[in-house]
Scaffold this motif. Structure first.
Motif, PDB file in Angstrom:
ATOM      1  N   LEU A 162      13.293  -2.406  -4.722  1.00 51.97           N
ATOM      2  CA  LEU A 162      13.350  -0.416  -5.338  1.00 51.97           C
ATOM      3  C   LEU A 162      11.408   0.126  -4.635  1.00 51.97           C
ATOM      4  N   GLU A 163      11.013  -1.200  -3.974  1.00 48.19           N
ATOM      5  CA  GLU A 163       9.649  -0.460  -2.830  1.00 48.19           C
ATOM      6  C   GLU A 163      10.106  -1.897  -2.128  1.00 48.19           C
ATOM      7  N   GLU A 164       9.266  -1.220  -0.517  1.00 48.77           N
ATOM      8  CA  GLU A 164       9.219  -2.246   0.444  1.00 48.77           C
ATOM      9  C   GLU A 164       7.709  -2.609   0.339  1.00 48.77           C
ATOM     10  N   PHE A 206      14.156  -1.434 -16.782  1.00 52.40           N
ATOM     11  CA  PHE A 206      13.407  -0.454 -16.421  1.00 52.40           C
ATOM     12  C   PHE A 206      11.965  -0.429 -17.542  1.00 52.40           C
ATOM     13  N   GLN A 207      11.126  -0.618 -17.263  1.00 52.46           N
ATOM     14  CA  GLN A 207      10.043   0.861 -17.978  1.00 52.46           C
ATOM     15  C   GLN A 207       9.739   1.132 -18.286  1.00 52.46           C
ATOM     16  N   GLY A 208      10.514   2.917 -17.682  1.00 54.08           N
ATOM     17  CA  GLY A 208      11.407   4.321 -17.961  1.00 54.08           C
ATOM     18  C   GLY A 208      13.000   3.840 -18.755  1.00 54.08           C
ATOM     19  N   THR A 243       4.764  -7.675 -19.984  1.00 55.64           N
ATOM     20  CA  THR A 243       3.955  -7.585 -20.967  1.00 55.64           C
ATOM     21  C   THR A 243       2.686  -6.523 -21.081  1.00 55.64           C
ATOM     22  N   HIS A 244       2.005  -6.104 -21.812  1.00 56.18           N
ATOM     23  CA  HIS A 244       0.705  -5.893 -22.407  1.00 56.18           C
ATOM     24  C   HIS A 244       0.366  -6.783 -23.189  1.00 56.18           C
ATOM     25  N   ASP A 245       1.711  -7.325 -24.135  1.00 60.95           N
ATOM     26  CA  ASP A 245       1.798  -7.815 -25.585  1.00 60.95           C
ATOM     27  C   ASP A 245       1.235  -9.786 -25.038  1.00 60.95           C
ATOM     28  N   GLY A 291      -1.470  -7.931 -17.487  1.00 60.65           N
ATOM     29  CA  GLY A 291      -2.659  -6.884 -17.015  1.00 60.65           C
ATOM     30  C   GLY A 291      -2.874  -6.013 -16.860  1.00 60.65           C
ATOM     31  N   GLU A 292      -3.579  -5.007 -17.266  1.00 59.53           N
ATOM     32  CA  GLU A 292      -3.529  -3.603 -17.566  1.00 59.53           C
ATOM     33  C   GLU A 292      -3.261  -2.676 -16.205  1.00 59.53           C
ATOM     34  N   SER A 293      -3.089  -1.686 -17.593  1.00 58.41           N
ATOM     35  CA  SER A 293      -2.762   0.032 -16.510  1.00 58.41           C
ATOM     36  C   SER A 293      -2.585  -0.271 -14.959  1.00 58.41           C
ATOM     37  N   GLY A 294      -1.667   0.145 -13.907  1.00 59.50           N
ATOM     38  CA  GLY A 294      -1.968   0.305 -13.016  1.00 59.50           C
ATOM     39  C   GLY A 294      -2.549  -1.282 -12.076  1.00 59.50           C
ATOM     40  N   SER A 295      -2.482  -2.116 -12.618  1.00 63.04           N
ATOM     41  CA  SER A 295      -3.083  -2.990 -11.984  1.00 63.04           C
ATOM     42  C   SER A 295      -2.217  -4.113 -11.096  1.00 63.04           C
ATOM     43  N   GLY A 296      -0.185  -3.654 -10.811  1.00 60.16           N
ATOM     44  CA  GLY A 296       0.271  -3.771  -9.765  1.00 60.16           C
ATOM     45  C   GLY A 296       1.723  -4.234 -10.468  1.00 60.16           C
ATOM     46  N   LYS A 297       1.875  -4.223 -11.716  1.00 58.18           N
ATOM     47  CA  LYS A 297       3.124  -5.317 -12.230  1.00 58.18           C
ATOM     48  C   LYS A 297       4.249  -4.548 -11.873  1.00 58.18           C
ATOM     49  N   THR A 298       3.911  -3.612 -12.111  1.00 56.10           N
ATOM     50  CA  THR A 298       5.702  -3.031 -11.998  1.00 56.10           C
ATOM     51  C   THR A 298       6.320  -2.883 -10.404  1.00 56.10           C
ATOM     52  N   THR A 299       4.889  -2.412  -9.772  1.00 55.54           N
ATOM     53  CA  THR A 299       5.062  -2.619  -7.775  1.00 55.54           C
ATOM     54  C   THR A 299       5.747  -3.827  -7.303  1.00 55.54           C
ATOM     55  N   THR A 300       4.907  -5.230  -8.274  1.00 57.23           N
ATOM     56  CA  THR A 300       5.251  -6.319  -7.563  1.00 57.23           C
ATOM     57  C   THR A 300       6.686  -6.841  -8.320  1.00 57.23           C
ATOM     58  N   TYR A 317      -4.702  -0.536  -2.153  1.00 53.86           N
ATOM     59  CA  TYR A 317      -3.277  -1.096  -2.531  1.00 53.86           C
ATOM     60  C   TYR A 317      -3.109  -1.723  -3.572  1.00 53.86           C
ATOM     61  N   ALA A 318      -2.098  -1.509  -4.197  1.00 53.76           N
ATOM     62  CA  ALA A 318      -1.584  -1.271  -5.383  1.00 53.76           C
ATOM     63  C   ALA A 318      -1.433  -2.912  -5.592  1.00 53.76           C
ATOM     64  N   VAL A 319      -0.844  -3.466  -4.797  1.00 51.43           N
ATOM     65  CA  VAL A 319      -0.744  -5.202  -4.767  1.00 51.43           C
ATOM     66  C   VAL A 319      -1.443  -5.831  -3.967  1.00 51.43           C
ATOM     67  N   ASP A 333      10.873  -5.241 -17.848  1.00 56.24           N
ATOM     68  CA  ASP A 333       9.482  -4.611 -17.288  1.00 56.24           C
ATOM     69  C   ASP A 333       9.296  -3.654 -18.489  1.00 56.24           C
ATOM     70  N   GLU A 334       8.552  -4.795 -19.037  1.00 59.14           N
ATOM     71  CA  GLU A 334       8.314  -4.395 -20.954  1.00 59.14           C
ATOM     72  C   GLU A 334       9.244  -3.484 -21.438  1.00 59.14           C
ATOM     73  N   PRO A 335      10.045  -4.888 -21.214  1.00 64.70           N
ATOM     74  CA  PRO A 335      11.353  -4.759 -22.322  1.00 64.70           C
ATOM     75  C   PRO A 335      11.646  -4.919 -23.718  1.00 64.70           C
ATOM     76  N   SER A 343       1.319  -1.322   0.281  1.00 60.76           N
ATOM     77  CA  SER A 343       0.018   0.132   0.166  1.00 60.76           C
ATOM     78  C   SER A 343       0.921   0.953   0.113  1.00 60.76           C
ATOM     79  N   PHE A 344       0.853   2.356  -1.244  1.00 58.54           N
ATOM     80  CA  PHE A 344       1.122   3.511  -0.960  1.00 58.54           C
ATOM     81  C   PHE A 344       0.891   4.472   0.764  1.00 58.54           C
ATOM     82  N   ASP A 345      -0.561   4.258   1.213  1.00 64.56           N
ATOM     83  CA  ASP A 345      -1.252   5.095   1.490  1.00 64.56           C
ATOM     84  C   ASP A 345      -1.713   4.825   2.704  1.00 64.56           C
TER      85      ASP A 345
HETATM   86  N1  LIG Z   1       5.236   5.011  -5.661  1.00 71.10           N
HETATM   87  C1  LIG Z   1       4.628   5.890  -6.335  1.00 71.10           C
HETATM   88  N2  LIG Z   1       3.663   5.700  -5.058  1.00 71.10           N
HETATM   89  C2  LIG Z   1       1.735   5.677  -4.968  1.00 71.10           C
HETATM   90  N3  LIG Z   1       1.104   4.975  -5.531  1.00 71.10           N
HETATM   91  C3  LIG Z   1       2.305   4.407  -6.688  1.00 71.10           C
HETATM   92  C4  LIG Z   1       3.568   4.450  -6.502  1.00 71.10           C
HETATM   93  N4  LIG Z   1       3.764   3.687  -8.081  1.00 71.10           N
HETATM   94  C5  LIG Z   1       2.467   3.193  -8.253  1.00 71.10           C
HETATM   95  N5  LIG Z   1       1.505   3.677  -7.382  1.00 71.10           N
HETATM   96  C6  LIG Z   1       0.405   2.884  -8.021  1.00 71.10           C
HETATM   97  O1  LIG Z   1       0.404   1.814  -7.253  1.00 71.10           O
HETATM   98  C7  LIG Z   1      -0.005   0.902  -8.733  1.00 71.10           C
HETATM   99  C8  LIG Z   1       0.120  -0.455  -9.192  1.00 71.10           C
HETATM  100  O2  LIG Z   1       1.344   0.650 -10.000  1.00 71.10           O
HETATM  101  P1  LIG Z   1       1.957  -0.236 -11.120  1.00 71.10           P
HETATM  102  O3  LIG Z   1       2.812   1.343 -11.558  1.00 71.10           O
HETATM  103  O4  LIG Z   1       2.379  -0.897 -10.066  1.00 71.10           O
HETATM  104  O5  LIG Z   1       1.519  -0.745 -12.343  1.00 71.10           O
HETATM  105  P2  LIG Z   1       2.007  -1.090 -13.769  1.00 71.10           P
HETATM  106  O6  LIG Z   1       0.833  -2.156 -13.557  1.00 71.10           O
HETATM  107  O7  LIG Z   1       2.775  -1.548 -13.422  1.00 71.10           O
HETATM  108  O8  LIG Z   1       1.282  -0.606 -15.091  1.00 71.10           O
HETATM  109  P3  LIG Z   1       0.893   0.215 -16.279  1.00 71.10           P
HETATM  110  O9  LIG Z   1       1.253  -1.040 -17.099  1.00 71.10           O
HETATM  111  O10 LIG Z   1       0.765   1.427 -16.813  1.00 71.10           O
HETATM  112  O11 LIG Z   1       2.555   0.368 -15.835  1.00 71.10           O
HETATM  113  C9  LIG Z   1      -1.210   2.230  -9.522  1.00 71.10           C
HETATM  114  O12 LIG Z   1      -2.143   2.725  -8.742  1.00 71.10           O
HETATM  115  C10 LIG Z   1      -0.144   3.603  -9.064  1.00 71.10           C
HETATM  116  O13 LIG Z   1      -0.875   5.031  -8.939  1.00 71.10           O
END
Ligand SMILES: Nc1ncnc2c1ncn2[C@@H]1O[C@H](COP(=O)(O)OP(=O)(O)OP(=O)(O)O)[C@@H](O)[C@H]1O
Ligand SMILES: [Mg+2]
Lengths: 507, 255
Positions: B52-54, B83-85, B195-197, B36-45, B17-19, B162-164, B10-12
């Motif tokens: 990089l995140e705890e 990295f995605q970026g 991946t999105h593909d 999974g769709e955008s914002g589903s928590g892939k990068t966070t995982t 919960y992001a994951v 992450d989306e290489p 959780s970021f808040d």
């Molecule tokens: N540093 C952060 N602080 C607050 N919220 C975050 C942070 N990083 C990610 N989030 C939130 O966590 C959720 C998951 O984000 P994440 O980046 O894991 O998505 P994703 O699946 O990688 O999406 P995409 O496919 O667009 O890259 C999103 O709702 C995002 O807004």
């Protein structure tokens, strides 16, 4: 080439070195202090705000005030130390601010990658953030450098040699050639420094272009040559030079420059090496002589009596001079060599025709009409005890009291912008503008005997003492006024006036 | 091997919960596709795996050791991350970017040089032509390839990607996918690839995890997901490539 210009150009090497050394040392220290501070601030928000506020506040202080404060905080010390301290304080803002900005604007993606591949925070700082922030940091240094070159001219006021010596001497002695040479020199140095640092900035911005372009190679070459030249000149000037035996001090007006020139010439004639610290404020030069940074200068008995001793009465010329001599010896450990013979008295002066028109010969005559008159004073007169005493003794005040740079004050009375001015008896312009001195028939104005004050250290040297004592009682009011007139009115150089005085003394 | 045990993030402070309570295991030598769709928590995982995140709750094991007990820098140097970026270092040349992790690990320069050459050739940016260039002089796709090369450079056993291949043209993309798959098999790399593909996931992954709103809906081999999707969303997303292929076929058949 005219004599004046040649005389100015002879001073160029010394002033150039002084200015360059001031700039380089201040800037190096400023960088050495500001970059770590900026890095610290960029890491911790609790440091950032207060730090940026403090450096910004320093920046809003008038630069002259900073100089004065630094001198005061350093216990009256003059020369390089206070000048450099003030310049360092002044150049911090752009460097700190740009360091913070530069570090903060490194892209989030790059920062994430740096962390993600396993760099420690120190490695991120050294290998990623600082290199990427470098062009911005250098831009800050560039701004700071140009400011420093400009502000270094003010160092003259605290006794550090710079191009300011040209400017302040020139302003006080109405020597436009001197002012022009000084301003041009400072401007050229600013452009050169700006160019070199701009070159470095360009190089850091383009360092990754492969293969390096022709332009890159040329810029690199020019920058290296410029830096080497700057450093070798300053290294050369830092080589141990035979130290001066004595340092002659002086305040900010023509007479002071002339007497300092006279003292220098006389001391050099008997084989001493002499340095000058001219254009200093009264407080600064007095304290500096008391603490031995200056060895000899011309002070006035009335200044010591009123400003230092805080005395209010007027026991007469002889008594004031003796009391002043005792005071400087007992309280500040200096030695009074004696009076030169002339007085530089404050005296009210008017155009002759205006005095006639109003029927004024003495200050008493002014009493009924004073509140219709506009008076001009030099920068300190209306704040001085002399004016207070004069005002109270005669119970007069003027409709308006304007302050002027001394040189401009005479023009103002001549052009009838003011009715009367606070002139000085030894001033050549009294005669040149055909002004009438208004008699102080109640003896309100203090006597101002020009007397030489020496540091205790210098006074222990017998040859020094013999040399300067030989000048006591040798410079009459007429001689001093004529010497001042040569410079202020006839546009001759200080050394012409010194030559004139020496010829009078030798007679 | 990567093991996630009841991971939550959780970021808040627990408001959202992001994951959400995620557990799965990636065996050594396995490539897990994370879709999974955008914002589903892939990068966070992914980010939690190399710290990089705890995580807010739960624990993560990489090759048997709990990541929270390892020095984060040492951990990250041993996990390749794309990295995605992208995040190439703009003040480094391409070779220097690729050499970044081996440098941190203190390899000798001879070995680093050899490795840079090898890996840049592999991603189709020959060292002699590209090694000395600035990374700012590259196209997006080229930059992405350097990002992959950088992650591979230090011969990691575990890779997080992450989306290489997102910014690559289809031909280069297919080449690189094959090349990478071959390498992964050969070196028995343990990989999680976001991946999105779906086509990419189906072709490359040994197993696929489908994420939605912070949860792994289903995890299984491509065949399992195609044959027995447990959610509508999973069915939709898994059948996408097939549906598109069908549409293409219809298009071709039209007169
Ligand atoms: N540093 C952060 N602080 C607050 N919220 C975050 C942070 N990083 C990610 N989030 C939130 O966590 C959720 C998951 O984000 P994440 O980046 O894991 O998505 P994703 O699946 O990688 O999406 P995409 O496919 O667009 O890259 C999103 O709702 C995002 O807004
Ligand atoms: Mg993502």
């Amino acid at each position: 080439m005219n004599d004046n210009l040649r005389e100015q150009l002879l001073l160029l090497p010394a002033y150039f070195q002084g200015h360059l050394v001031l700039t380089l040392i201040s800037l190096s220290l400023g960088i050495a202090i500001s970059i770590p501070l900026g890095i610290w601030a960029a890491q911790s928000p609790s440091v950032k705000r207060p730090l940026l506020v403090v450096v910004s506040i320093i920046q809003t202080f008038p630069s002259i005030a900073i100089l004065a404060l630094v001198v005061a905080l350093l216990g009256g010390q003059i020369g390089l130390v206070p000048a450099i301290t003030a310049l360092v304080l002044y150049c911090m803002l752009p460097i700190v601010r740009n360091t913070v900005t530069g570090l903060e604007t490194v892209s989030a993606d790059v920062m994430e990658a740096a962390r993600g591949i396993g760099m420690s925070s120190g490695q991120i700082l050294r290998r990623v953030k600082i290199p990427l922030a470098l062009p911005v940091i250098i831009a800050g240094i560039r701004t700071a450098a140009v400011w420093t070159v400009g502000l270094a001219t003010l160092s003259t006021l605290v006794g550090a040699t710079s191009f300011g010596n040209y400017i302040f001497t020139g302003l006080q002695t109405r020597n436009l050639v001197s002012v022009t040479v000084g301003s041009l020199a400072a401007a050229i140095m600013a452009v050169a420094v700006d160019g070199i640092i701009g070159g470095i900035q360009w190089l850091t911005e383009n360092r990754n272009v492969n293969p390096p372009s022709e332009k890159y190679k040329r810029v690199k070459f020019a920058v290296i040559v410029g830096i080497l030249a700057g450093f070798s000149i300053s290294a050369y000037s830092l080589l141990p030079k035979p130290a001066a035996d004595f340092i002659v001090g002086g305040k900010t007006f023509t007479e002071q420059y002339i007497i300092a020139g006279l003292l220098t010439a006389e001391l050099e004639d008997v084989g001493f090496r002499v340095d000058q610290r001219l254009g200093l404020g009264t407080e600064v030069v007095y304290e500096a002589t008391a603490n031995g940074s200056i060895d000899i200068y011309l002070e006035y008995s009335g200044t010591i009596w009123a400003n230092r001793m805080n005395e209010e009465g007027n026991p007469g010329r002889e008594a004031v001079r003796l009391a002043a001599a005792d005071f400087v010896a007992e309280v500040d450990g200096m030695v009074s060599i004696g009076a030169l013979g002339f007085q530089n008295l404050y005296a009210l002066a008017m155009r002759k025709d205006r005095a006639q028109e109003l029927g004024i010969a003495t200050i008493e005559d002014l009493i009924p009409i004073a509140d219709t008159l506009v008076a001009g004073g030099d920068l300190e007169f209306f704040g001085r005890p002399e004016w207070i005493t004069l005002r109270d003794t005669y119970n007069i005040d003027f409709a308006q009291k304007l302050t002027f740079d001394p040189s401009l004050m005479y023009t103002a009375v001549d052009e009838r912008q003011v009715d009367l001015i606070s002139g000085y008896t030894s001033d050549g312009r009294i005669a040149a503008y055909d002004l009438q001195l208004i008699e102080d028939n109640r003896n309100a104005i203090l006597p101002y005997d020009g007397m030489l004050l020496a540091s205790a250290k210098a006074a222990r040297n017998p040859l020094f003492m013999d040399t300067v004592r030989a000048l006591v009682n040798r410079v009459s009011d007429d001689a001093m006024r004529e010497a001042n007139k040569l410079v202020d009115v006839d546009g001759r150089t200080i050394s012409d006036a010194v030559d004139y005085l020496r010829s009078v003394i030798r007679q | 091997m990567i093991e996630l045990q009841h991971i939550q993030k959780s970021f808040d402070h627990g408001k959202s919960y992001a994951v959400k309570d995620t557990s799965f295991t990636v065996e050594r030598g396995e490539l897990l596709g994370l879709i999974g769709e955008s914002g589903s928590g892939k990068t966070t995982t992914l980010k939690m795996i190399n710290r990089l995140e705890e995580p807010s709750h739960g624990s993560i094991l990489v090759n048997g050791s709990n990541v929270l007990e390892r020095n984060p820098e040492e951990l990250r140097r041993n996990i390749g991350y794309v990295f995605q970026g992208i995040g190439l270092f703009p003040h480094y040349t391409i070779a220097e970017n690729v050499a970044a992790v081996p440098n941190l690990l203190g390899w000798d320069s001879e070995r680093i040089h050899r490795r840079c050459r090898e890996i840049l050739d592999l991603v189709g940016l020959p060292f002699d032509e590209y090694g000395d260039r600035s990374s700012t002089q590259l196209s997006g796709g080229q930059q992405q390839r350097v990002g992959v090369a950088r992650a591979l450079a230090a011969e990691p056993e575990v890779m997080l990607m992450d989306e290489p291949f997102g910014a690559l043209d289809p031909i280069t993309r297919a080449q690189l996918q094959e090349e990478f798959k071959r390498l992964q098999r050969e070196l028995k790399l343990t990989v999680i690839m976001v991946t999105h593909d779906m086509t990419e996931a189906l072709l490359m992954a040994d197993r696929i995890a489908v994420m939605k709103e912070g949860e792994v809906l289903q995890i299984g081999t491509p065949r399992e997901l195609l044959n027995s999707p447990e959610h509508d969303y999973v069915r939709d997303i898994v059948e996408m490539p097939k549906r598109r292929a069908d549409r293409l076929e219809t298009l071709m058949r039209e007169p």
